[in-house]
Write an enzyme that holds these catalytic residues in place. Structure first.
Site, PDB file in Angstrom:
ATOM      1  CG  HIS A  24      -0.759  -0.161   2.496  1.00  0.00           C
ATOM      2  ND1 HIS A  24       0.223   0.550   3.117  1.00  0.00           N
ATOM      3  CD2 HIS A  24      -1.331  -0.921   3.454  1.00  0.00           C
ATOM      4  CE1 HIS A  24       0.247   0.230   4.392  1.00  0.00           C
ATOM      5  NE2 HIS A  24      -0.666  -0.668   4.619  1.00  0.00           N
ATOM      6  CG  HIS A  78      -4.645  -5.788  12.160  1.00  0.00           C
ATOM      7  ND1 HIS A  78      -5.515  -4.728  12.120  1.00  0.00           N
ATOM      8  CD2 HIS A  78      -3.559  -5.396  11.433  1.00  0.00           C
ATOM      9  CE1 HIS A  78      -4.979  -3.748  11.412  1.00  0.00           C
ATOM     10  NE2 HIS A  78      -3.804  -4.130  10.975  1.00  0.00           N
ATOM     11  CD  GLU A  80      -3.616  -2.918   6.789  1.00  0.00           C
ATOM     12  OE1 GLU A  80      -2.990  -2.829   7.856  1.00  0.00           O
ATOM     13  OE2 GLU A  80      -3.383  -2.187   5.793  1.00  0.00           O
ATOM     14  CG  ASP A  82      -1.798  -7.121   6.059  1.00  0.00           C
ATOM     15  OD1 ASP A  82      -2.865  -6.653   6.484  1.00  0.00           O
ATOM     16  OD2 ASP A  82      -0.689  -6.789   6.509  1.00  0.00           O
ATOM     17  CG  HIS A 142      -1.538  -0.394  11.239  1.00  0.00           C
ATOM     18  ND1 HIS A 142      -1.818  -1.118  10.116  1.00  0.00           N
ATOM     19  CD2 HIS A 142      -1.429   0.891  10.835  1.00  0.00           C
ATOM     20  CE1 HIS A 142      -1.858  -0.358   9.070  1.00  0.00           C
ATOM     21  NE2 HIS A 142      -1.628   0.868   9.458  1.00  0.00           N
ATOM     22  CG  ASP A 161       0.198  -4.734  11.496  1.00  0.00           C
ATOM     23  OD1 ASP A 161       0.442  -5.763  10.854  1.00  0.00           O
ATOM     24  OD2 ASP A 161      -0.651  -3.900  11.153  1.00  0.00           O
ATOM     25  CE1 TYR A 189       5.201  -4.136   9.116  1.00  0.00           C
ATOM     26  CE2 TYR A 189       5.072  -3.057  11.245  1.00  0.00           C
ATOM     27  CZ  TYR A 189       4.530  -3.889  10.294  1.00  0.00           C
ATOM     28  OH  TYR A 189       3.313  -4.473  10.516  1.00  0.00           O
ATOM     29  CG  HIS A 220       3.778  -8.052   8.442  1.00  0.00           C
ATOM     30  ND1 HIS A 220       3.239  -8.565   7.284  1.00  0.00           N
ATOM     31  CD2 HIS A 220       2.853  -7.181   8.919  1.00  0.00           C
ATOM     32  CE1 HIS A 220       2.055  -8.030   7.074  1.00  0.00           C
ATOM     33  NE2 HIS A 220       1.792  -7.190   8.048  1.00  0.00           N
TER      34      HIS A 220
END
Ligand code: FEO
Length: 391
Positions: A24, A78, A80, A82, A142, A161, A189, A220
């Site tokens: 992104h 989370h 998001e 991903d 996040h 995250d 990051y 990640h």
């Protein structure tokens, strides 16, 4: 594909995305991973999923441990995509109950039609056989929905995250990889994803400070098991906005004048013994620049005037940085123009809104800087260098 056992009956079953180069808007030259974890026990629990195109990779790793239909609970830390992208497929494959924070329930409902999610409270515990999962809300780390899950008996914090890195790797742990690469990617990051949320990062540390943590299982990159202090201290420093005697000079140029100014300013800064890193935007990537901004004391931005405003690449950078709201920085704005000007004033406004303390007068020059003007740029750099050193 195989799972990796990271603790007794706890497995990494995520996906490695070797090829992603843009996450992104943030460049990921080393790729990334989407980490999901499987806890095998009386009730089998999957912690998070992976980006939807990687669903088969995750299932294949799960199958190396057990039949996915034996999974009873999926924890979604989370929303998001991903991490949640494979939730609908995972629920339909396993029939498992999905648990998320209250805001996670709301967020998942706004993403997917075809899943059923139950909310958990902050601090709530779930007993699965002889293990306990504790859910801890960590808003804005996040997204508003974010939460950590702590596996009490194993002292593993699934930190989503937090503490992650976009780093595709065949290794899974911090002690197995190059430390410079690891910290470079962790800093990049943080700078590009978590920088605006420093105060929430500090609140999260307050919340988890009583926990005995043996492993930080991120969403990640690699998992921290050896030197947790290294990443925790780095996060504390970044979240507080601590900086070094360092300046970043970010600029672009049309006919070379702003570059002449930038190079003389950088030279002046360096002459004061301050580390300086110039970036010409035409050849640089904004997410790499932000990694350097993270621990710099000064951010000096230069642009030629184009049509009474900023050069487009400079506008892109200052708007990007404004969104990331760097803490505790001093700023300066300089540039060249032919007749009307306008870029330097526009940059100053954006840098002020980004939260930088604009501690210097703007420096503007008309057409091509001559020797006397180059000297003025050098002296301007010296003033910035002395301020960086606290003078
Ligand atoms: Fe890796 Fe905010 O998702």
């Amino acid at each position: 594909m195989r799972a990796t056992e990271i603790a007794d009956n706890v497995y990494w079953v995520g996906a490695i995305d070797w090829n992603v180069r843009n996450f992104h808007g943030y460049t990921t030259p080393r790729g990334s991973t989407y980490n999901a974890y499987l806890i095998r026990g009386e009730t089998n629990v999957l912690v998070d999923t992976v980006k939807r195109p990687f669903f088969d990779q995750m299932v294949s790793r799960i199958k190396s441990v057990l039949d996915p239909k034996e999974i009873g609970v999926i924890v979604s830390n989370h929303v998001e995509m991903d991490h949640s992208g494979s939730l609908p497929l995972a629920q339909s494959l396993t029939g498992a109950k999905i648990l998320a924070s209250k805001r996670g329930v709301e967020g998942l409902g706004l993403h997917y039609d075809d899943i059923v999610v139950e909310g958990v409270e902050d601090g709530q515990e779930l007993h699965v056989g002889n293990r306990t999962l504790r859910f801890m809300e960590t808003p804005m780390l996040h997204w508003p929905d974010s939460m950590f899950t702590y596996l009490v008996e194993d002292k593993i914090l699934f930190s989503m995250d937090g503490f992650g890195q976009h780093l595709a790797c065949s290794r899974r742990f911090d002690d197995e990889v190059d430390q410079d690469v690891l910290m470079y990617e962790a800093a990049k990051y943080y700078a590009n994803i978590l920088m605006p949320f420093g105060s929430q990062v500090l609140k999260t540390f307050e919340k988890v400070k009583g926990l005995d943590i043996k492993m930080l299982a991120t969403s990640h990159g690699i998992i921290w098991r050896k030197d947790l202090g290294k990443i925790i201290n780095a996060y504390l420093s970044w979240a507080k906005g601590e900086s070094k005697e360092k300046a970043v000079v970010v600029y672009d140029t049309m006919w070379g004048s702003t570059q002449i100014m930038a190079e003389a300013i950088a030279d002046g800064i360096a002459s004061e013994g301050v580390e300086v890193r110039p970036y010409r935007l035409a050849d640089s990537d904004r997410s790499e620049i932000m990694r350097d901004v993270l621990d710099a004391r000064a951010v000096v931005v230069g642009s030629p005037t184009l049509n009474n405003g900023m050069f487009p690449s400079v506008a892109d950078f200052v708007i990007y940085m404004r969104g990331l709201r760097p803490k505790g920085k001093i700023g300066a704005s300089f540039g060249s123009f032919g007749w009307g000007g306008g870029a330097v004033k526009a940059m100053r406004e954006h840098l002020e809104k980004a939260g930088l303390e604009m501690a210097f007068e703007d420096l503007e020059m008309r057409y091509v800087p001559k020797e006397q003007e180059k000297l003025k740029c050098f002296e301007y750099g010296q003033i910035i260098g002395r301020k960086v050193k606290g003078g």
